[in-house]
Design a protein around this motif. Structure first.
Motif, PDB file in Angstrom:
ATOM      1  N   GLU A   1       0.806  -1.220   0.000  1.00  0.00           N
ATOM      2  CA  GLU A   1       0.000   0.000   0.000  1.00  0.00           C
ATOM      3  C   GLU A   1       0.833   1.261   0.000  1.00  0.00           C
ATOM      4  O   GLU A   1       0.322   2.361  -0.251  1.00  0.00           O
ATOM      5  CB  GLU A   1      -0.940   0.020   1.211  1.00  0.00           C
ATOM      6  CG  GLU A   1      -0.255   0.237   2.569  1.00  0.00           C
ATOM      7  CD  GLU A   1       0.309  -1.043   3.176  1.00  0.00           C
ATOM      8  OE1 GLU A   1       0.695  -1.012   4.356  1.00  0.00           O
ATOM      9  OE2 GLU A   1       0.345  -2.067   2.456  1.00  0.00           O
ATOM     10  N   CYS A   2       2.119   1.142   0.303  1.00  0.00           N
ATOM     11  CA  CYS A   2       2.976   2.315   0.413  1.00  0.00           C
ATOM     12  C   CYS A   2       3.745   2.539  -0.880  1.00  0.00           C
ATOM     13  O   CYS A   2       4.368   1.620  -1.418  1.00  0.00           O
ATOM     14  CB  CYS A   2       3.969   2.152   1.567  1.00  0.00           C
ATOM     15  SG  CYS A   2       3.195   2.229   3.192  1.00  0.00           S
ATOM     16  N   SER A   3       3.700   3.765  -1.342  1.00  0.00           N
ATOM     17  CA  SER A   3       4.449   4.140  -2.526  1.00  0.00           C
ATOM     18  C   SER A   3       5.758   4.768  -2.116  1.00  0.00           C
ATOM     19  O   SER A   3       5.830   5.532  -1.142  1.00  0.00           O
ATOM     20  CB  SER A   3       3.640   5.128  -3.372  1.00  0.00           C
ATOM     21  OG  SER A   3       4.424   5.652  -4.414  1.00  0.00           O
ATOM     22  N   GLY A   4       6.804   4.489  -2.849  1.00  0.00           N
ATOM     23  CA  GLY A   4       8.097   5.078  -2.572  1.00  0.00           C
ATOM     24  C   GLY A   4       8.229   6.502  -3.073  1.00  0.00           C
ATOM     25  O   GLY A   4       9.232   7.164  -2.823  1.00  0.00           O
ATOM     26  N   ASP A   5       7.246   6.995  -3.789  1.00  0.00           N
ATOM     27  CA  ASP A   5       7.282   8.367  -4.280  1.00  0.00           C
ATOM     28  C   ASP A   5       7.136   9.339  -3.116  1.00  0.00           C
ATOM     29  O   ASP A   5       6.566   9.019  -2.066  1.00  0.00           O
ATOM     30  CB  ASP A   5       6.179   8.595  -5.301  1.00  0.00           C
ATOM     31  CG  ASP A   5       6.343   7.704  -6.528  1.00  0.00           C
ATOM     32  OD1 ASP A   5       7.497   7.361  -6.841  1.00  0.00           O
ATOM     33  OD2 ASP A   5       5.311   7.354  -7.142  1.00  0.00           O
ATOM     34  N   THR A   6       7.637  10.561  -3.314  1.00  0.00           N
ATOM     35  CA  THR A   6       7.535  11.602  -2.279  1.00  0.00           C
ATOM     36  C   THR A   6       6.887  12.872  -2.795  1.00  0.00           C
ATOM     37  O   THR A   6       6.913  13.890  -2.116  1.00  0.00           O
ATOM     38  CB  THR A   6       8.946  11.934  -1.748  1.00  0.00           C
ATOM     39  OG1 THR A   6       9.775  12.373  -2.832  1.00  0.00           O
ATOM     40  CG2 THR A   6       9.577  10.726  -1.073  1.00  0.00           C
ATOM     41  N   ASP A   7       6.309  12.827  -4.003  1.00  0.00           N
ATOM     42  CA  ASP A   7       5.721  14.044  -4.563  1.00  0.00           C
ATOM     43  C   ASP A   7       4.551  14.556  -3.739  1.00  0.00           C
ATOM     44  O   ASP A   7       4.246  15.741  -3.725  1.00  0.00           O
ATOM     45  CB  ASP A   7       5.296  13.811  -6.014  1.00  0.00           C
ATOM     46  CG  ASP A   7       4.392  12.605  -6.156  1.00  0.00           C
ATOM     47  OD1 ASP A   7       4.379  11.762  -5.235  1.00  0.00           O
ATOM     48  OD2 ASP A   7       3.700  12.486  -7.183  1.00  0.00           O
ATOM     49  N   GLY A   8       3.858  13.653  -3.021  1.00  0.00           N
ATOM     50  CA  GLY A   8       2.742  14.092  -2.203  1.00  0.00           C
ATOM     51  C   GLY A   8       3.166  14.726  -0.897  1.00  0.00           C
ATOM     52  O   GLY A   8       2.329  15.246  -0.156  1.00  0.00           O
ATOM     53  N   CYS A   9       4.475  14.713  -0.568  1.00  0.00           N
ATOM     54  CA  CYS A   9       4.991  15.277   0.686  1.00  0.00           C
ATOM     55  C   CYS A   9       5.709  16.601   0.473  1.00  0.00           C
ATOM     56  O   CYS A   9       6.181  17.210   1.447  1.00  0.00           O
ATOM     57  CB  CYS A   9       5.942  14.294   1.370  1.00  0.00           C
ATOM     58  SG  CYS A   9       5.189  12.715   1.816  1.00  0.00           S
ATOM     59  N   VAL A  10       5.827  17.043  -0.768  1.00  0.00           N
ATOM     60  CA  VAL A  10       6.586  18.258  -1.051  1.00  0.00           C
ATOM     61  C   VAL A  10       5.699  19.461  -0.814  1.00  0.00           C
ATOM     62  O   VAL A  10       4.592  19.558  -1.349  1.00  0.00           O
ATOM     63  CB  VAL A  10       7.119  18.244  -2.496  1.00  0.00           C
ATOM     64  CG1 VAL A  10       7.890  19.528  -2.791  1.00  0.00           C
ATOM     65  CG2 VAL A  10       8.016  17.031  -2.715  1.00  0.00           C
ATOM     66  N   SER A  11       6.177  20.415   0.008  1.00  0.00           N
ATOM     67  CA  SER A  11       5.415  21.634   0.293  1.00  0.00           C
ATOM     68  C   SER A  11       5.680  22.676  -0.769  1.00  0.00           C
ATOM     69  O   SER A  11       6.601  22.543  -1.589  1.00  0.00           O
ATOM     70  CB  SER A  11       5.807  22.177   1.673  1.00  0.00           C
ATOM     71  OG  SER A  11       7.188  22.519   1.698  1.00  0.00           O
ATOM     72  N   SER A  12       4.875  23.728  -0.756  1.00  0.00           N
ATOM     73  CA  SER A  12       5.017  24.781  -1.767  1.00  0.00           C
ATOM     74  C   SER A  12       6.333  25.526  -1.626  1.00  0.00           C
ATOM     75  O   SER A  12       6.875  26.049  -2.598  1.00  0.00           O
ATOM     76  CB  SER A  12       3.841  25.756  -1.656  1.00  0.00           C
ATOM     77  OG  SER A  12       3.796  26.321  -0.344  1.00  0.00           O
ATOM     78  N   GLU A  13       6.883  25.611  -0.396  1.00  0.00           N
ATOM     79  CA  GLU A  13       8.167  26.274  -0.189  1.00  0.00           C
ATOM     80  C   GLU A  13       9.340  25.357  -0.530  1.00  0.00           C
ATOM     81  O   GLU A  13      10.500  25.776  -0.492  1.00  0.00           O
ATOM     82  CB  GLU A  13       8.301  26.733   1.274  1.00  0.00           C
ATOM     83  CG  GLU A  13       7.343  27.835   1.679  1.00  0.00           C
ATOM     84  CD  GLU A  13       5.976  27.291   2.030  1.00  0.00           C
ATOM     85  OE1 GLU A  13       5.847  26.049   2.072  1.00  0.00           O
ATOM     86  OE2 GLU A  13       5.037  28.076   2.245  1.00  0.00           O
ATOM     87  N   GLY A  14       9.050  24.087  -0.818  1.00  0.00           N
ATOM     88  CA  GLY A  14      10.101  23.119  -1.085  1.00  0.00           C
ATOM     89  C   GLY A  14      10.443  22.340   0.162  1.00  0.00           C
ATOM     90  O   GLY A  14      10.130  22.728   1.282  1.00  0.00           O
ATOM     91  N   GLY A  15      11.040  21.205  -0.019  1.00  0.00           N
ATOM     92  CA  GLY A  15      11.389  20.366   1.111  1.00  0.00           C
ATOM     93  C   GLY A  15      10.262  19.413   1.439  1.00  0.00           C
ATOM     94  O   GLY A  15       9.094  19.609   1.041  1.00  0.00           O
ATOM     95  N   LEU A  16      10.603  18.338   2.119  1.00  0.00           N
ATOM     96  CA  LEU A  16       9.621  17.323   2.485  1.00  0.00           C
ATOM     97  C   LEU A  16       8.945  17.701   3.796  1.00  0.00           C
ATOM     98  O   LEU A  16       9.619  17.983   4.801  1.00  0.00           O
ATOM     99  CB  LEU A  16      10.306  15.958   2.619  1.00  0.00           C
ATOM    100  CG  LEU A  16      10.885  15.350   1.337  1.00  0.00           C
ATOM    101  CD1 LEU A  16      11.537  14.001   1.644  1.00  0.00           C
ATOM    102  CD2 LEU A  16       9.809  15.190   0.288  1.00  0.00           C
ATOM    103  N   CYS A  17       7.621  17.721   3.763  1.00  0.00           N
ATOM    104  CA  CYS A  17       6.790  17.944   4.949  1.00  0.00           C
ATOM    105  C   CYS A  17       7.176  19.238   5.662  1.00  0.00           C
ATOM    106  O   CYS A  17       7.094  19.342   6.905  1.00  0.00           O
ATOM    107  CB  CYS A  17       6.883  16.759   5.915  1.00  0.00           C
ATOM    108  SG  CYS A  17       6.391  15.191   5.170  1.00  0.00           S
ATOM    109  N   SER A  18       7.619  20.245   4.893  1.00  0.00           N
ATOM    110  CA  SER A  18       7.959  21.583   5.412  1.00  0.00           C
ATOM    111  C   SER A  18       9.017  21.530   6.505  1.00  0.00           C
ATOM    112  O   SER A  18       9.135  22.450   7.323  1.00  0.00           O
ATOM    113  CB  SER A  18       6.695  22.281   5.943  1.00  0.00           C
ATOM    114  OG  SER A  18       5.700  22.357   4.956  1.00  0.00           O
ATOM    115  N   GLY A  19       9.762  20.417   6.577  1.00  0.00           N
ATOM    116  CA  GLY A  19      10.775  20.281   7.609  1.00  0.00           C
ATOM    117  C   GLY A  19      10.216  19.961   8.980  1.00  0.00           C
ATOM    118  O   GLY A  19      10.961  19.946   9.970  1.00  0.00           O
TER     119      GLY A  19
END
Length: 798
Positions: free
Chosen positions: A597-615
């Motif tokens: 069920e888990c995807s290795g992609d991270t595009d859904g975690c990228v914030s508008s300012e950049g970075g994963l999950c806004s840090g």
């Protein structure tokens, strides 16, 4: 039996050429039966016992024909799966049997105007071959170009009952004007003429001999005997001939109001040779001042036989079998006009206009116009109706074979209109000259066709057709078919699509043992657990030749594994991103989790300012898991917003409005915040809602600022209006109003009833003109008694 028949078919096909395989295999009744029964399986692909059953079970199914593809004990049914799963399990792409629907354009002349409207190509393509896989739609694009000056045949069908006398005088002078008007639109025009009255039987016409000879009211009038339909003039380009033939006509007469127009329309559509229709735009102008008889009315005249749908014009152009057949139905008339590609124009008077407007809704590509009392506007009426009809492009199809479904999407000048219901047509209106419109036709089959079917498309009112040759893909074209194949234990079986079909008396996946060897206990011991104990093949398969042949989703040497018991994600085994093997999901690349069920992609975690999950968090399964105090899809919301509503409410109120507990020393107490007024609606539930003492509320949002201060965005206050009193008063007033209305309605109905009864009483009193003593009905009978003795005494014998 089926397998051996298929083998023979394939061998014959190899001798005669590969191109014959499709026809011969699809003719097998067994395959058609599979197509009808296995379609009940819905959802994803399921295992199947043969390649044919596999591809018929679901459009996503493929078959791996690689030799020895299945593992030991694994059922051959597992060769049937989705293409992705088979590739993941190691089946080479060239060994996959995946029938794909396809189209082949066999004739596609480019759209063109032609010369002077003749020889134009308005419909493209002209011939296509489509192969359909069951339940997999194929989309066909059809284009239509409205050419300028397309030829026209116009047949003028006129009601010659007596009420149309003044109209006939006008039509006698119509030929030149009609040709001239249509020649402004197209250079090739022909016109013809026919007339109708009614069936020559009672009660439709008078059968008195004198009335049959001369049905008009006065003997001085020029009048012809009644008739049902008379074809007077075949289609011609000679306007003088039209006026000459029409000039010889005279009115007739009948008894009832409806006319026999349906008989005339049907014969004009069926008698194409006599009328002289060309393969061009065909118009039938129907003029009348009354309604029409339809099916069933003939019973009034003792006519019970339905119309047979054939032409019955004699040498004089008269409908000779009119007294034998009933009037046609609306459906029969509509079908005949559509089959002959004739567009009717109903030119009728105002009294019958609503009736013909309803009739036009039941007849495709028809028009209705208001005819003046003397038909003086008929030329302009015809021209307007022709423009309207020719600017409407309607694409229709011939009857569909069983199991084939169709839908249309019409693209008309950039807009798109969808007609999804069964039996629908594609249609574009207001199509200009030289304009091209596009129809996207979707075809889908749910049953195998026993043979190719020709499906025809045409634009109503135009002569061109598109012929689509439909095939269904209901078989596998495996190239490894061999009789007595060495792979099947040295020739003990026939090979087809990677599977051995054993000869009589032989068993096993590779036909490796005979039926006589089945009784050997040594063979059965190989199908049981340790020390030869336990159920044969764990109760999930059959023991053949000392090996387990597992059924369904079982696998393993003793069928001990269940390949359908893995975890599911959103109801799909292994989430659709992996293969279940012995209860464990083997996920595809870039997928993890017990159910993949888990995807290795991270595009859904990228914030508008950049970075994963806004840090403020870490990405797992392509979703952010925020640290304590942070929230939002990408952890971009400020920490403690929901708990800081109370701590910041007083600063928000005094900084924005100058009110609240901190109003006196707001600048000192709230030096750590910056308050700004916000404009616009509340965007989400992160805003704090605060009530004030004067029954108002406002929203504010807590945000971080780089300078160390907290920013409070405050919306202006909103006062809550109490509508309780207005609601109560409204309910009471409504109840009172309804009650008064009911009382007044009752009182009014009683008053009307009393007045009506009193008037009836007065009327009955006024009708009592005779008194009882003067009314002979009330006089007593007079009885006269004669005494014979008295007569003898008065006249004694001499």
């Amino acid at each position: 039996m089926v397998a051996s028949s298929l083998v023979l078919v394939f061998l014959l096909a190899l001798n005669r050429g590969v191109s014959e395989i499709d026809v011969k295999v699809s003719s097998l009744g067994d395959i058609t039966e599979w197509g009808n029964s296995d379609l009940s399986i819905s959802g994803s692909c399921q295992p199947a016992s043969s390649c044919q059953k596999c591809i018929l079970s679901h459009p996503s199914c493929a078959w791996c024909k690689q030799l020895n593809f299945t593992a030991s004990g694994e059922a051959e049914e597992r060769r049937c799966a989705t293409r992705q799963e088979l590739l993941h399990r190691g089946c080479p792409p060239e060994e996959l049997e995946v029938p794909l629907g396809r189209q082949e354009v066999m004739q596609n002349r480019p759209l063109s105007q032609g010369e002077r409207g003749e020889g134009a190509t308005q419909l493209a393509p002209q011939r296509v071959r489509i192969s359909l896989r069951l339940r997999e739609p194929q989309e066909l694009q059809v284009r239509f170009l409205r050419a300028e000056g397309y030829p026209v045949d116009l047949y003028y069908l006129m009601d010659l009952s007596y009420s149309m006398k003044d109209d006939l005088e006008r039509v006698r002078q119509l030929g030149q004007d009609l040709l001239a008007g249509l020649q402004n639109l197209t250079r090739s025009v022909r016109i013809g003429f026919g007339s109708f009255v009614d069936k020559t039987v009672l009660p439709f016409v008078s059968t008195v001999p004198s009335k049959l000879r001369h049905p008009c009211p006065t003997r001085q009038e020029r009048c012809q005997p009644p008739f049902s339909f008379h074809h007077v003039l075949p289609l011609t380009g000679d306007a003088e001939a039209f006026e000459q033939e029409v000039g010889r006509q005279s009115v007739s007469g009948n008894l009832d109001s409806p006319e026999g127009g349906f008989d005339a329309i049907l014969q004009a559509a069926l008698c194409q040779r006599q009328i002289g229709w060309r393969n061009v735009s065909r118009l039938l102008v129907f003029t009348s001042d009354d309604t029409f008889h339809t099916a069933g009315d003939g019973k009034l005249g003792g006519i019970f036989m339905p119309s047979d749908g054939h032409c019955h014009l004699d040498s004089n152009g008269l409908y000779s079998r009119s007294p034998d057949f009933d009037y046609p139905s609306v459906g029969q008339v509509a079908q005949a006009l559509s089959a002959a590609n004739i567009q009717p124009i109903f030119a009728v008077t105002s009294a019958t206009l609503p009736v013909y407007q309803e009739l036009s809704k039941l007849i495709p590509k028809s028009a209705v116009g208001l005819l003046s009392e003397d038909s003086s506007n008929v030329v302009q009426l015809i021209i307007n109706a022709y423009k309207n009809l020719s600017s409407t492009v309607t694409l229709e199809h011939s009857p569909l074979p069983v199991g084939v479904h169709i839908s249309y999407k019409s693209q008309c000048g950039g807009s798109e209109r969808t007609a999804e219901e069964a039996g629908a047509r594609g249609q574009c209106t207001n199509v200009g000259i030289n304009q091209t419109v596009t129809f996207r036709v979707s075809l889908q089959a749910t049953q195998c066709l026993p043979e190719p079917h020709i499906l025809r498309f045409r634009a109503l009112g135009f002569s061109e057709e598109l012929a689509v040759e439909l095939h269904t893909l209901c078989d596998c074209n495996c190239s490894d078919t061999q009789l007595q194949a060495p792979h099947c234990s040295g020739g003990h079986g026939h090979l087809q699509c990677g599977v051995c079909s054993c000869a009589p008396g032989r068993l096993g996946r590779l036909c490796e043992c005979s039926e006589a060897e089945l009784s050997s206990p040594d063979l059965e011991s190989g199908c049981r657990g340790a020390n030869g104990t336990g159920l044969l093949c764990s109760g999930k398969g059959r023991c053949q030749c000392g090996r387990c042949s597992c059924s369904g989703q079982s696998s393993g040497r003793l069928c001990e594994c269940d390949d359908a018991s893995c975890e599911r994600h959103e109801g799909i085994l292994c989430g659709g991103f992996g293969r279940c093997q012995c209860g464990v999901c083997h996920c595809q690349a870039n997928r993890t989790g017990r159910a993949c069920e888990c995807s290795g992609d991270t595009d859904g975690c990228v914030s508008s300012e950049g970075g994963l999950c806004s840090g403020h968090g870490h990405c797992k399964c392509n979703r952010c898991q925020c640290l304590d105090g942070y929230y939002g899809a990408v952890c971009d919301q400020c920490p403690g917003c929901r708990t800081s509503c109370e701590s910041h409410r007083d600063c928000a109120e005094c900084g924005a409005f100058g009110t609240g507990p901190l109003a006196a020393n707001c600048s000192a107490a709230c030096a750590h915040v910056n308050v700004t007024l916000a404009v616009g609606p509340v965007l989400d539930d992160n805003w704090c809602k605060v009530w004030t003492l004067d029954n108002q509320f406002f929203f504010f949002l807590v945000e971080d600022q780089a300078g160390g201060k907290t920013v409070l965005r405050v919306r202006p206050p909103e006062k809550v209006v109490d509508h309780t009193l207005a609601t109560v008063l409204g309910c009471v007033g409504g109840i009172v109003a309804v009650g008064l209305g009911l009382v007044l309605a009752y009182r009014l109905s009683v008053e009307i009833y009393d007045r009506r009864e009193y008037k009836r009483f007065e009327k009955e009193q006024q009708q009592l003109n005779w008194k009882q003593e003067n009314n002979p009905l009330y006089k007593s009978a007079i009885t006269t008694t004669i005494n014979p003795r008295f007569q003898e005494a008065e006249h004694p014998h001499s």
